[in-house]
Design an enzyme around this catalytic site. Structure first.
Site, short mmCIF file in Angstrom:
data_model
loop_
_atom_site.label_atom_id
_atom_site.label_comp_id
_atom_site.label_asym_id
_atom_site.label_seq_id
_atom_site.Cartn_x
_atom_site.Cartn_y
_atom_site.Cartn_z
N ASP A 58 16.12 37.78 -6.43
CA ASP A 58 14.92 37.78 -7.26
C ASP A 58 13.71 37.35 -6.44
O ASP A 58 13.72 36.29 -5.82
CB ASP A 58 15.13 36.81 -8.43
CG ASP A 58 14.11 36.95 -9.54
OD1 ASP A 58 12.98 37.41 -9.26
OD2 ASP A 58 14.44 36.60 -10.68
N HIS A 92 15.00 40.71 -9.95
CA HIS A 92 14.50 40.08 -11.16
C HIS A 92 14.98 40.73 -12.45
O HIS A 92 15.08 40.05 -13.48
CB HIS A 92 12.97 40.08 -11.12
CG HIS A 92 12.34 39.27 -12.20
ND1 HIS A 92 12.46 37.91 -12.28
CD2 HIS A 92 11.57 39.65 -13.26
CE1 HIS A 92 11.80 37.47 -13.32
NE2 HIS A 92 11.25 38.51 -13.95
#
Length: 118
Positions: A58, A92
């Site tokens: 992420d 993400h």
């Protein structure tokens, strides 16, 4: 405020090819500001089993920030190990880049949890 998909796409969907990341970024809508700044009125994580999907790649929420969030949740829940952490090799939005693995993580997190329905 509108964010240019060409700018946000590479970070939000960093584990997808650039063209697919742009396509997904163009589908994004605005985020409600109160969701970031509003006061939490019921911290459910204190009272129900809590899982955290840790996205190892992420770029929006760094691994350090994710670890800090987990530590905070554990401090609210009674100590280390009180939050079920499921790691995914994803960016993400794992629901987009690794949907099968995300679904499996969600199923794993609810196995053995009984839900009371009125």
């Amino acid at each position: 405020m509108t964010i240019d998909p060409a700018i946000i796409g590479p970070a939000t969907f960093s584990d997808l090819s650039p063209d697919i990341a742009l396509e997904w970024a163009q589908k994004m809508t605005t985020q409600s500001l109160p969701s970031f700044s509003g006061k939490l009125t019921y911290p459910a994580y204190r009272h129900i089993p809590t899982s955290f999907i840790f996205c190892e790649r992420d770029l929006i929420l760094s691994p350090d920030l994710q670890r800090a969030t987990i530590a905070f949740l554990e401090s609210e829940r009674g100590g280390e190990g009180s939050v079920d952490v499921i790691k995914l090799d994803a960016g993400h939005c794992p629901n987009v880049s690794v949907p099968q693995e995300t679904a499996a993580a969600i199923v794993k997190s609810i196995e053995g949890v009984s839900v009371l329905v009125d």
